[in-house]
Design an enzyme around this catalytic site. Structure first.
Site, short mmCIF file in Angstrom:
data_model
loop_
_atom_site.label_atom_id
_atom_site.label_comp_id
_atom_site.label_asym_id
_atom_site.label_seq_id
_atom_site.Cartn_x
_atom_site.Cartn_y
_atom_site.Cartn_z
N ARG A 65 -6.83 -1.64 -0.36
CA ARG A 65 -8.14 -1.30 -1.03
C ARG A 65 -9.04 -0.82 -0.05
NH1 ARG A 65 -12.06 -4.03 -4.95
NH2 ARG A 65 -12.88 -2.40 -6.06
N HIS A 69 -11.00 2.71 0.42
CA HIS A 69 -12.37 2.60 0.16
C HIS A 69 -13.05 3.05 1.29
CE1 HIS A 69 -13.27 0.72 -4.01
NE2 HIS A 69 -11.74 1.08 -3.91
N ASP A 70 -12.66 2.80 2.66
CA ASP A 70 -13.39 3.23 3.86
C ASP A 70 -12.89 4.74 4.02
OD1 ASP A 70 -14.66 3.15 6.48
OD2 ASP A 70 -12.54 3.21 7.38
N VAL A 73 -14.81 7.61 1.74
CA VAL A 73 -16.46 7.77 1.61
C VAL A 73 -16.94 8.70 2.84
CG1 VAL A 73 -18.56 6.53 1.68
CG2 VAL A 73 -17.00 5.54 0.35
N ASP A 77 -13.76 5.73 9.43
CA ASP A 77 -14.49 5.25 10.49
C ASP A 77 -14.89 3.89 10.34
OD1 ASP A 77 -16.33 5.44 8.29
OD2 ASP A 77 -17.74 6.44 9.34
N SER A 79 -16.81 2.60 8.34
CA SER A 79 -18.09 2.23 7.71
C SER A 79 -18.20 1.30 6.74
CB SER A 79 -18.78 3.63 7.14
OG SER A 79 -17.82 4.39 6.43
N PRO A 164 -13.44 7.57 -6.69
CA PRO A 164 -12.97 7.93 -7.76
C PRO A 164 -13.07 6.56 -8.85
CG PRO A 164 -11.41 8.38 -6.02
CD PRO A 164 -12.45 7.61 -5.61
N HIS A 194 -1.72 0.68 -6.21
CA HIS A 194 -2.01 0.07 -7.34
C HIS A 194 -0.89 -1.27 -7.64
CE1 HIS A 194 -5.55 2.17 -9.16
NE2 HIS A 194 -5.83 1.77 -7.84
N ASP A 254 6.40 -2.05 -4.73
CA ASP A 254 7.62 -1.18 -5.19
C ASP A 254 7.01 -0.22 -6.16
OD1 ASP A 254 6.81 -2.85 -7.54
OD2 ASP A 254 8.23 -4.26 -7.57
#
Length: 324
Positions: A65, A69-70, A73, A77, A79, A164, A194, A254
């Site tokens: 995750r 998320h990096d 945005v 990098d 951030s 999202p 997920h 899986d």
């Protein structure tokens, strides 16, 4: 709590992707980038991730995750790793990222890499390599991570609104991914991450009460799952850590996530919408039928995601939490 399943044969199932891909920023990522600069980089990161995962089964989902998320945005990098300062609230403190955890794993890897290869391996590359490793360690596919990213110097919590939300529909998701150069198949394949996921009630409780003027509960939610979630999540007596795993084999990478969507068992509204919408339903069904196909498409999409906004003119941080 179930434990992480290590897959000894996973590294033998190689989807070897040695491509060198030019980026829109003119940076070039290369699978062999550290072969001469820091040949032990992959080994150090793998050992760090493996040890952390053995002690905490939540680490794989959290690292995967973190990578998403990096990259989503400001591009890949690192951030998301920067700490807030008195004058700036950083990404990790933005509302969608408050629940991000296990930053210490990246810190530990960096602390081991610096003595071995001073100021050589970027924090952005550590996240990308660690994301691959947690997939493999939980039974998923291997791919050769393209490397050579540099670390950014800017991180703003306000920009996390671009992530999202779990309530988006397919049209909104497609638009969001398209802004990053990712297509509809990438959307569905990456959502398959997920399979290792867990969510707190706050991310999906809107589906459980007062959903619309005509339905108290989201009608696309399986009745049995809806009742289970209502028992866990409806206030005022719920546990602060209450939530639900996003598939039924939460410690194994899986295709069960897609099987759950076909059965109407998607926890997020955005997840279940992938099966409800004709543009994505056929992809969900194909991944539910064929795990190998999902693995191949997932590796392809992870390489594309890792390409988003990769910097050529950044830096290699000495400490992943602060710019040099």
């Amino acid at each position: 709590m179930s434990t992480v399943t290590l897959a000894p044969s996973a590294f033998a199932t190689l989807f070897l992707l040695f491509t060198v891909i030019p980026l829109s920023t003119t940076a070039v990522l290369d699978a062999y980038y550290y072969d001469q600069r820091c040949p032990q980089a992959d080994k150090i990161i793998l050992e760090t991730v493996r040890n952390a995962s053995m002690h905490d089964p939540k680490v794989p989902a959290r690292i995967l995750r973190m990578f998403f998320h990096d990259c989503f945005v400001r591009g890949c990098d690192a951030s998301v790793l920067l700490d807030s300062t008195p004058g700036n609230k950083a990404e990790k403190d933005g509302p969608p990222n408050i629940s991000l955890r296990s930053f210490y794993v990246i810190d530990d890897a960096k602390a081991k890499l610096e003595p071995a290869c001073p100021q050589t391996v970027s924090c952005a590359d550590i996240i990308a390599i660690a994301a691959r490793d947690v997939v493999v360690l939980t039974g998923g596919p291997y791919w050769n991570v393209l490397k050579g990213r540099k670390d950014g110097r800017v991180s703003k919590a306000a920009e996390t609104t671009n992530l999202p939300a779990p309530s988006l529909n397919v049209t909104q998701l497609i638009r969001s991914f398209a802004k990053r150069g990712l297509g509809t198949k990438d959307l569905v394949a990456l959502s398959g991450g997920h399979t290792l996921g867990f969510s707190h009630c706050s991310s999906f409780e809107a589906r459980l009460r007062n959903f619309s003027s005509t339905n108290d509960v989201d009608p696309s939610l399986n009745d049995v799952l809806a009742e289970n979630l209502r028992k866990k999540c409806l206030k005022p007596n719920r546990d602060a850590n209450a939530g639900e795993f996003l598939d039924s084999t939460s410690s194994i990478f899986d295709n069960d996530y897609f099987i759950q969507l076909v059965a109407g068992m998607g926890v997020f509204e955005s997840d279940q919408s992938l099966f409800s919408d004709y543009r994505t339903r056929w992809i969900v069904e194909s991944f539910a039928r064929d795990e190998g196909l999902f693995f191949r498409e997932f590796t392809t999409s992870m390489l594309k995601l890792g390409n988003v906004g990769a910097l050529e003119d950044g830096e290699v941080r000495l400490n992943c939490r602060v710019p040099n």
